[in-house]
Scaffold this motif. Structure first.
Motif: not given
Length: 120
Positions: A96-109
């Motif tokens: 999230g900090s590198m690519f944006g908090w809206n990308v799927p990878g920013a989901d801890p699930g």
């Protein structure tokens, strides 16, 4: 708790402009934005990890782009224990900090208990 306040003060004192701010709070947030906001709110306030490119110890603040150097008297393990950050939280917050908090990878699930991406 004193250490948490000091760490927050340290990260806040660095030069950085908060990312997105809503100026028109009366306008309803669309559903995808609401999902992202709820996902971000569920993350710990801060976590620590190593920057993949330099292996420098860094601190990541929930919902903000970029990172900060970790204070000299703190360790990655200590920061993560202080804020209750799991390996899945750390992996998601790094993305999230590198690519944006809206990308799927920013989901801890999307990560397992060890912080590795889940296979779908």
């Amino acid at each position: 708790m004193l250490l948490a306040r000091r760490l927050i003060a340290h990260a806040s004192a660095t030069i950085f402009t908060p990312c997105h701010r809503r100026s028109d709070m009366d306008e309803p947030i669309d559903l995808p934005a609401r999902r992202v906001a709820l996902r971000i709110a569920a993350l710990p306030e801060m976590c620590a990890t190593t920057l993949p490119s330099t292996h420098e110890a860094i601190v990541i603040k929930r919902g903000e782009a970029g990172h900060w150097p970790i204070p000299d008297d703190m360790t990655i393990e200590r920061v993560n224990a202080l804020f209750g950050a799991t390996p899945a939280h750390v992996a998601a917050m790094l993305v999230g900090s590198m690519f944006g908090w809206n990308v799927p990878g920013a989901d801890p699930g999307r990560y397992d208990a060890d912080g590795r991406p889940r296979r779908t």
